[in-house]
Design a protein around this motif. Structure first.
Motif, PDB file in Angstrom:
ATOM      1  N   ALA A 258      30.725  37.471  49.980  1.00  0.00           N
ATOM      2  CA  ALA A 258      29.941  36.492  49.055  1.00  0.00           C
ATOM      3  C   ALA A 258      30.864  36.734  47.298  1.00  0.00           C
ATOM      4  O   ALA A 258      31.123  35.662  47.032  1.00  0.00           O
ATOM      5  N   ILE A 259      30.152  38.287  47.265  1.00  0.00           N
ATOM      6  CA  ILE A 259      30.959  38.827  46.104  1.00  0.00           C
ATOM      7  C   ILE A 259      32.344  38.085  45.596  1.00  0.00           C
ATOM      8  O   ILE A 259      32.747  37.680  44.571  1.00  0.00           O
ATOM      9  N   MET A 260      33.551  38.638  46.765  1.00  0.00           N
ATOM     10  CA  MET A 260      34.241  37.901  46.683  1.00  0.00           C
ATOM     11  C   MET A 260      35.048  36.284  46.513  1.00  0.00           C
ATOM     12  O   MET A 260      36.000  36.294  45.804  1.00  0.00           O
ATOM     13  N   ALA A 261      34.289  35.930  46.864  1.00  0.00           N
ATOM     14  CA  ALA A 261      34.299  34.020  46.709  1.00  0.00           C
ATOM     15  C   ALA A 261      34.045  33.657  45.185  1.00  0.00           C
ATOM     16  O   ALA A 261      34.406  32.965  45.163  1.00  0.00           O
ATOM     17  N   TYR A 262      32.897  34.403  45.227  1.00  0.00           N
ATOM     18  CA  TYR A 262      32.321  34.047  43.619  1.00  0.00           C
ATOM     19  C   TYR A 262      33.237  34.465  43.303  1.00  0.00           C
ATOM     20  O   TYR A 262      33.882  33.692  41.930  1.00  0.00           O
ATOM     21  N   ALA A 263      33.897  35.912  42.964  1.00  0.00           N
ATOM     22  CA  ALA A 263      35.180  35.806  41.926  1.00  0.00           C
ATOM     23  C   ALA A 263      35.978  35.289  42.158  1.00  0.00           C
ATOM     24  O   ALA A 263      36.578  34.721  41.111  1.00  0.00           O
ATOM     25  N   VAL A 272      38.931  42.365  45.084  1.00  0.00           N
ATOM     26  CA  VAL A 272      39.556  43.251  46.330  1.00  0.00           C
ATOM     27  C   VAL A 272      37.869  44.645  46.296  1.00  0.00           C
ATOM     28  O   VAL A 272      37.962  44.399  44.680  1.00  0.00           O
ATOM     29  N   TYR A 273      37.443  45.188  47.338  1.00  0.00           N
ATOM     30  CA  TYR A 273      36.511  45.751  47.150  1.00  0.00           C
ATOM     31  C   TYR A 273      36.815  47.719  47.628  1.00  0.00           C
ATOM     32  O   TYR A 273      38.178  47.495  48.624  1.00  0.00           O
ATOM     33  N   SER A 274      37.511  48.968  47.272  1.00  0.00           N
ATOM     34  CA  SER A 274      37.585  49.866  47.228  1.00  0.00           C
ATOM     35  C   SER A 274      36.728  50.727  47.712  1.00  0.00           C
ATOM     36  O   SER A 274      35.874  51.038  46.444  1.00  0.00           O
ATOM     37  N   ASP A 275      35.901  51.387  48.606  1.00  0.00           N
ATOM     38  CA  ASP A 275      35.205  52.026  48.379  1.00  0.00           C
ATOM     39  C   ASP A 275      35.413  53.969  47.726  1.00  0.00           C
ATOM     40  O   ASP A 275      34.155  54.138  47.644  1.00  0.00           O
ATOM     41  N   ARG A 276      36.765  53.804  47.875  1.00  0.00           N
ATOM     42  CA  ARG A 276      36.647  55.622  47.329  1.00  0.00           C
ATOM     43  C   ARG A 276      37.461  55.449  46.327  1.00  0.00           C
ATOM     44  O   ARG A 276      38.068  56.797  45.795  1.00  0.00           O
ATOM     45  N   SER A 277      37.713  54.784  45.650  1.00  0.00           N
ATOM     46  CA  SER A 277      38.788  54.194  44.089  1.00  0.00           C
ATOM     47  C   SER A 277      38.199  53.825  42.951  1.00  0.00           C
ATOM     48  O   SER A 277      37.503  52.744  43.019  1.00  0.00           O
ATOM     49  N   TYR A 278      37.795  54.783  42.173  1.00  0.00           N
ATOM     50  CA  TYR A 278      36.668  54.380  40.744  1.00  0.00           C
ATOM     51  C   TYR A 278      37.875  53.220  40.402  1.00  0.00           C
ATOM     52  O   TYR A 278      39.206  53.843  39.502  1.00  0.00           O
ATOM     53  N   ASP A 284      43.210  41.362  42.772  1.00  0.00           N
ATOM     54  CA  ASP A 284      43.805  41.345  44.226  1.00  0.00           C
ATOM     55  C   ASP A 284      44.380  40.083  43.805  1.00  0.00           C
ATOM     56  O   ASP A 284      44.902  39.026  43.410  1.00  0.00           O
ATOM     57  N   THR A 285      45.856  40.926  43.576  1.00  0.00           N
ATOM     58  CA  THR A 285      46.935  40.875  42.302  1.00  0.00           C
ATOM     59  C   THR A 285      47.453  39.282  43.986  1.00  0.00           C
ATOM     60  O   THR A 285      47.897  38.350  42.800  1.00  0.00           O
ATOM     61  N   ASP A 286      47.524  39.840  44.852  1.00  0.00           N
ATOM     62  CA  ASP A 286      48.123  38.316  46.260  1.00  0.00           C
ATOM     63  C   ASP A 286      47.127  37.287  46.509  1.00  0.00           C
ATOM     64  O   ASP A 286      47.624  36.973  47.267  1.00  0.00           O
ATOM     65  N   GLU A 290      43.034  41.420  51.079  1.00  0.00           N
ATOM     66  CA  GLU A 290      43.195  43.172  51.614  1.00  0.00           C
ATOM     67  C   GLU A 290      43.359  44.051  50.191  1.00  0.00           C
ATOM     68  O   GLU A 290      44.101  43.308  49.271  1.00  0.00           O
ATOM     69  N   VAL A 291      42.752  45.426  50.455  1.00  0.00           N
ATOM     70  CA  VAL A 291      43.788  46.230  49.488  1.00  0.00           C
ATOM     71  C   VAL A 291      44.161  46.448  49.856  1.00  0.00           C
ATOM     72  O   VAL A 291      45.300  47.672  50.740  1.00  0.00           O
TER      73      VAL A 291
END
Length: 353
Positions: A258-263, A272-278, A284-286, A290-291
């Motif tokens: 839902a967050i990605m669609a709104y964005a 895109v979201y990565s749980d390990r990278s601040y 999402d450049t392309d 996907e990350v």
């Protein structure tokens, strides 16, 4: 007796230590061994080595990432109470004195990131201080005040609640750790049964392990993640038998897209979201969802924030970064996630507590 990271011999001859609940009456030698094997003593962990290249730990980080910083803030080393004297040396851990220094037991209240001051039962002040996060729903509300909810504002950036937010989750609306939507009511502190209602009732204060046998006494499950309350299908997936952990996990799985669609559709820039990278949310450049290589990098951080998007993304991170949320305050977390999904999509999933 005052315990120090460097005073193992004194600890080992101190006899039996008093603890609470399932962890009472442990031998001193076993306590030291448990602590040494725990995350609090893992000197090579990112939590303690992150600042090695800088050569010092900034004051605002040292409070929780060095035992000396905790003692500094609370004046246990003779410094002014409530202030940090400056950066601290690298190489420290959460040592024995962090919990056992003279004066720790007398800390009776803790200030949360929202500015709210809450009582800290004996033995919980250290836990509350360092497991409350670094941001609050109050901070989000202040940042977006006066802004149009669906208009991208270049002054906004992601505001990270930080990690292992057990104390803020536990206190719910009392601490205002998550962003709480206007017109909604939220659960306060999650009060468990007497005797199993503090940090050290449920977690070993030294190994940090969960008292699984204590949980099983009443809940009759081997895995605490299988614990549930009642037969309500909170997440609306048709499974009313899964544990509260599963209910929360499903809502997180619903909130993320839902967050990605709104964005993409409203803010105008795919995310895109990565749980390990601040800072976790990136462009999402392309636009493939996907990350990809190079995307989870700080220069590519997401910058097209609207207030509504920030509120939901913050709440996603708040829930995702407390792995014990199903035990700390499940109803509060369920409320926050359901409200976030409803605010983004116009439709509330499942049943709100």
């Amino acid at each position: 007796m005052r315990f120090s990271f460097f005073s193992f011999p004194a600890i080992l001859t101190a006899g039996v230590f008093a603890a609470s609940g399932a962890f009472a009456q442990q031998n001193a030698e076993s306590i030291v061994a448990e602590w040494a094997a725990s995350a609090h003593a893992k000197a090579d962990a990112e939590a303690f080595t992150h600042w090695n290249d800088e050569g010092e730990i900034p004051a605002e980080c040292a409070l929780c990432h060095a035992g000396s910083g905790f003692r500094d803030y609370y004046g246990l080393d003779g410094s002014p109470v409530g202030e940090m004297s400056g950066p601290h040396a690298i190489g420290g851990v959460i040592d024995c004195d962090t919990c056992h220094a003279d004066g720790v037991a007398a800390i009776s209240e803790v200030t949360f990131p929202s500015g709210i001051v809450l009582p800290a039962p004996e033995n919980d002040a250290t836990c509350f201080t360092c497991h409350q996060g670094r941001q609050s729903g109050t901070g989000i509300a202040r940042a977006i005040e006066g802004m149009e909810l669906d208009t991208v504002n270049p002054d906004l950036g992601f505001m990270n609640p930080h990690y292992l937010l057990a104390a803020s989750t536990l206190h719910g609306a009392q601490a205002n750790g998550a962003y709480q939507y206007d017109g909604k009511s939220y659960a306060g502190r999650f009060d468990h049964v007497e005797g199993v209602d503090s940090c050290t009732d449920c977690h070993s204060p030294h190994s940090l392990e969960v008292a699984r046998e204590e949980c099983a006494t009443c809940h009759k499950v081997d895995d605490p993640r299988a614990i549930r309350a009642g037969v309500t299908d909170w997440d609306g997936d048709g499974d009313a038998s899964e544990g509260l952990s599963g209910e929360i996990a499903t809502l997180l799985e619903q909130l993320k897209p839902a967050i990605m669609a709104y964005a993409s559709e409203t803010a105008g820039t795919p995310m895109v979201y990565s749980d390990r990278s601040y800072p976790y949310f990136f462009i999402d450049t392309d636009a493939d969802g996907e990350v990809d290589d190079g995307e989870a990098a700080f220069p590519n951080r997401y910058a097209s924030w609207t207030p509504r998007l920030l509120m939901a993304a913050y709440n996603y991170q708040f829930a995702a970064k407390d792995p014990g949320n199903y035990a700390h305050n499940p109803h509060y977390v369920l409320q926050v996630l359901i409200d976030s999904i409803e605010d983004l999509t116009g439709e509330a999933p499942g049943t709100r507590p």
